[in-house]
Scaffold this active site. Structure first.
Site, mmCIF file in Angstrom:
data_model
loop_
_atom_site.group_PDB
_atom_site.id
_atom_site.type_symbol
_atom_site.label_atom_id
_atom_site.label_comp_id
_atom_site.label_asym_id
_atom_site.label_seq_id
_atom_site.Cartn_x
_atom_site.Cartn_y
_atom_site.Cartn_z
ATOM 1 N N HIS A 297 43.633 33.263 41.414
ATOM 2 C CA HIS A 297 42.413 32.454 41.583
ATOM 3 C C HIS A 297 41.746 32.155 40.240
ATOM 4 O O HIS A 297 40.876 31.293 40.167
ATOM 5 C CB HIS A 297 41.429 33.150 42.534
ATOM 6 C CG HIS A 297 40.773 34.383 41.965
ATOM 7 N ND1 HIS A 297 41.260 35.650 42.178
ATOM 8 C CD2 HIS A 297 39.672 34.542 41.189
ATOM 9 C CE1 HIS A 297 40.487 36.533 41.586
ATOM 10 N NE2 HIS A 297 39.496 35.883 40.965
ATOM 11 N N ASP A 332 47.772 37.219 45.018
ATOM 12 C CA ASP A 332 46.781 36.796 44.021
ATOM 13 C C ASP A 332 47.185 37.211 42.607
ATOM 14 O O ASP A 332 46.368 37.657 41.801
ATOM 15 C CB ASP A 332 45.398 37.358 44.369
ATOM 16 C CG ASP A 332 44.272 36.619 43.640
ATOM 17 O OD1 ASP A 332 44.481 35.435 43.263
ATOM 18 O OD2 ASP A 332 43.202 37.216 43.411
ATOM 19 N N SER A 412 37.980 39.636 36.944
ATOM 20 C CA SER A 412 39.233 39.366 37.652
ATOM 21 C C SER A 412 40.372 39.159 36.659
ATOM 22 O O SER A 412 40.254 38.370 35.717
ATOM 23 C CB SER A 412 39.082 38.129 38.538
ATOM 24 O OG SER A 412 38.138 38.359 39.553
#
Length: 551
Positions: A297, A332, A412
Site C-alpha cells: 500500500h 501487502d 509502514s
C-alpha cells in the site's frame, strides 16, 4: 412699593425729625409714622430712615438702636423714593401720556435715578449703552393724542423687559461669570534653608523630627543595600569550577541505542509523488544490489500511475530514484530497487523464534519523521489480521506479530527489530479507536520476516508470488464451547472440492494448528506452498472428520 411704578415720580419718606415734602413734621404726623422713644416707625409707601416701609402705610420693619441716619443719606433716599411735590396720596394728581399716571408736572420724562436703574434695569445698568433704555422717550407737546406711543412699538412684543404679557421664566443669574475665566491660586513665598533653620519659621521640634526620620530612612536603605550585596556575593563565586566530566555511558550490545545505531542506516524513507497526490512510507534494504522491501500500500500508486515518482531517502540524506520490482497484494508486500552501490543492508532474523514478552524496536519514518525509533515488546504472535484492501481483487490477510511499540502512519514498511538487531518483521498496520488515520494506541502489527523472506525472494526472482488456496469461502462461528470456520460455499474443481469438503462443514484444525476464525483458516493454508498436502479437522453434522487436501 408704589413709588417706582410711576415713571418720573417718587414717594418721599419721612425722616425721624419730620416729614419730607408734602408731609407733617414731628410726632404730629398722623399718616406716615409713629414716634416712639424718639425713634420713628413710619408707615410710608417706601423705605424709611431706620426701618423698612411696606406698601400703603404698613410698617415692614422697626428702627433699632439709638442712632440716627445722617442727613445726606436721608436726603438721597427721599429724592429717590419720596413722593413728588404736591402729591400726598399713592397716585399722582393727573393722568400721563396714553393714560399712564405719574408723569412729571412739566410733561417731560426725567431719566430714572441710578439706584432704580441698578435695581430694576437691564443687566449692565446705566453704564450699558448698547441695550435699549427702559425710560419712556419724550413725547412732543404738540403730538397727536391719537398717535400710538413710540414706547409700545412693534419690537416691544419680543422684548420681555417691555412686554407686559411676557411669561415669567426661571434662569440663571442676571449677571454671569465670563466663560473661560479661572482664578489663579496665589503662590506663597518659599522658604530658604537659612529662613527655615535660622529664621524660626518652623518649630524646633518639627526640625528634630524631620532629622530623625531622615536618619531612620538612611539606616533602612543601608541595611537593604548590604543584604542585597551580600546575597549577590553568595550567588556568584569567581573561583567556582564544575566537577570533571565522567566517562560516557556504556551502551552494551542489545541496548536500544546500540540496536538503533546499527539498524537505522539500513532503513529508508520512501517518498511518493503523483501530481497533487503523494505520501511517505518506510522500507528495509535487503541486499547489496539495492533491493528494498516495503508494503504494497506504500508503493501501489507508483506501480499503477505513470506520472508517479518514487524516491528512497537514506539515513545519510542521500536520495535515489526507486522502481517497483513486484508486489503481493494478498500479504501487502512489495519490493523496490535503487541503483546505489553498497548500501547498508539489514540483518534478517527468525520470527519463528519470537515469544510473547520479547523486547522489540520499531524503526521508520512516521509522518515523514525519518529515523524515528520506538521500543516495546511482543504482545502476541500468529495473530490473524485482515488489512484494508487497496483494490477490489486483493484480500490481504496476514499472520501478524502484535507489538505495543509505537507505530504510526509512515511507519509502514519499516523494520521491527529484536534486541540482537535482527529484523523480525515488517511493520504494516495499527488499530485505533477512531479508525482512519489515528495514532498508535499500543496495538501495532508486523508481517513476520519468515513470510517476508520467502515472498520477497520470489518477487525478486519472478516478479510475483503465488499463494496456496483452499477454494472455499468461510465465516467465523462458535457453539459456545469451541470456535471454528464454517464453509459457506465450495469452488468446483478446487482443492477443497476434490477432498470432499462440503458446505456447512466447520473446520477446526489445519494440521496441528487450531482454527478459530475464517481469517485464521486463510493464513493457516497460506503457510504451506502450492502442491503440499494438509490435513483438515472438520465437524460435519456433529461428527468429527479428517480430510486430506492437496493444495
Amino acid at each position: 412699593m408704589t413709588g417706582p411704578t410711576e415713571p418720573g415720580g417718587a414717594a418721599a419718606p419721612e425722616t425721624e425729625s419730620g416729614a419730607g415734602p408734602g408731609g407733617s413734621s414731628g410726632a404730629d404726623a398722623p399718616t406716615n409714622g409713629h414716634a416712639t422713644n424718639g425713634h420713628a416707625s413710619p408707615t410710608t409707601n417706601g423705605h424709611t430712615g431706620n426701618g423698612h416701609g411696606s406698601g400703603n402705610g404698613t410698617a415692614n420693619g422697626t428702627a433699632t438702636g439709638n442712632g440716627h441716619r445722617s442727613a445726606p443719606v436721608e436726603r438721597e433716599l427721599a429724592a429717590v423714593f419720596g413722593r413728588p411735590e404736591g402729591v400726598r396720596g399713592a397716585f399722582g394728581p393727573g393722568a400721563g401720556v396714553n393714560g399712564h399716571s405719574g408723569s412729571h408736572p412739566s410733561g417731560r420724562h426725567e431719566p430714572p435715578a441710578p439706584a432704580l436703574v441698578s435695581a430694576f434695569g437691564r443687566p449692565g445698568g446705566a453704564s450699558d449703552t448698547s441695550a435699549a433704555s427702559l425710560q419712556r422717550p419724550d413725547r412732543p407737546a404738540d403730538a397727536d393724542a391719537d398717535r400710538p406711543d413710540d414706547f409700545w412699538d412693534d419690537t416691544s412684543s419680543v422684548d420681555p423687559w417691555r412686554n407686559p404679557d411676557a411669561a415669567a421664566e426661571l434662569g440663571g443669574p442676571a449677571l454671569r461669570e465670563p466663560h473661560g475665566s479661572t482664578a489663579e491660586r496665589p503662590v506663597g513665598p518659599r522658604l530658604s534653608a537659612r529662613e527655615l533653620v535660622l529664621g524660626r519659621r518652623v518649630q524646633p521640634a518639627a526640625l528634630a523630627l524631620l532629622a530623625v526620620v531622615a536618619l531612620v530612612l538612611g539606616g533602612v536603605g543601608g541595611v537593604v543595600g548590604w543584604a542585597v550585596a551580600g546575597g549577590a556575593d553568595r550567588l556568584v563565586d569567581p573561583g567556582a569550577s564544575l566537577t570533571p566530566v565522567s566517562p560516557g555511558r556504556e551502551r552494551p550490545p542489545g541496548s536500544v541505542a546500540d540496536v538503533a545505531g546499527r539498524v537505522a542506516p539500513a532503513v529508508v524513507s520512501l517518498e511518493l509523488q503523483a501530481g497533487s497526490s503523494g505520501g511517505t512510507g518506510s522500507g528495509v534494504v535487503l541486499s547489496p544490489d539495492g533491493y528494498i522491501v516495503t508494503n504494497n500500500h506504500v508503493v501501489e500508486l507508483a506501480a499503477t500511475d505513470p506520472r508517479a515518482t518514487l524516491e528512497a531517502v537514506f539515513a545519510s540524506g542521500l536520495r535515489a530514484p526507486a522502481r517497483v520490482v513486484g508486489r503481493d497484494p494478498q500479504t501487502d508486500i512489495a519490493v523496490v530497487k535503487v541503483e546505489l552501490a553498497n548500501p547498508v543492508v539489514a540483518q534478517l532474523g527468525r520470527s519463528s523464534d519470537l515469544q510473547v514478552g520479547d523486547g522489540v524496536i520499531a524503526i521508520g519514518s512516521p509522518l515523514g519523521l525519518a529515523g524515528t525509533v520506538t521500543e516495546g515488546i511482543v504482545s502476541s504472535v500468529d495473530r490473524p489480521v485482515r488489512l484494508d484492501a487497496e483494490s477490489a481483487e486483493a484480500n490481504p490477510v496476514i499472520d501478524a506479530i502484535q507489538t505495543d511499540a509505537a507505530i504510526n502512519p509512515g511507519n509502514s514498511g519499516g523494520a521491527l527489530v529484536d534486541t540482537s538487531g535482527a529484523v523480525v518483521g515488517i511493520n504494516t498496520a495499527i488499530r485505533t479507536l477512531g479508525g482512519g488515520e489515528g495514532g498508535s494506541i499500543g496495538l501495532g502489527f508486523a508481517i513476520p520476516i519468515d513470510d517476508v523472506r520467502v515472498i520477497a525472494e520470489s518477487i525478486i526472482r519472478t516478479g510475483g508470488y503465488t499463494h496456496s488456496d483452499l477454494g472455499v469461502n468461510a465465516k467465523s462461528v462458535t457453539d459456545g464451547a469451541s470456535d471454528g470456520a464454517q464453509v459457506l460455499n465450495v469452488r468446483q474443481g478446487g482443492p477443497a472440492s476434490r477432498a470432499g469438503l462440503l458446505e456447512g462443514d466447520v473446520v477446526l484444525r489445519v494440521d496441528d494448528r487450531p482454527i478459530a476464525s475464517a481469517d485464521e483458516l486463510v493464513v493457516a493454508v497460506r503457510e504451506h506452498p502450492p502442491g503440499q498436502a494438509i490435513t483438515l479437522g472438520v465437524v460435519r453434522q456433529g461428527r468429527p472428520l479428517s480430510l486430506q487436501v492437496a493444495l
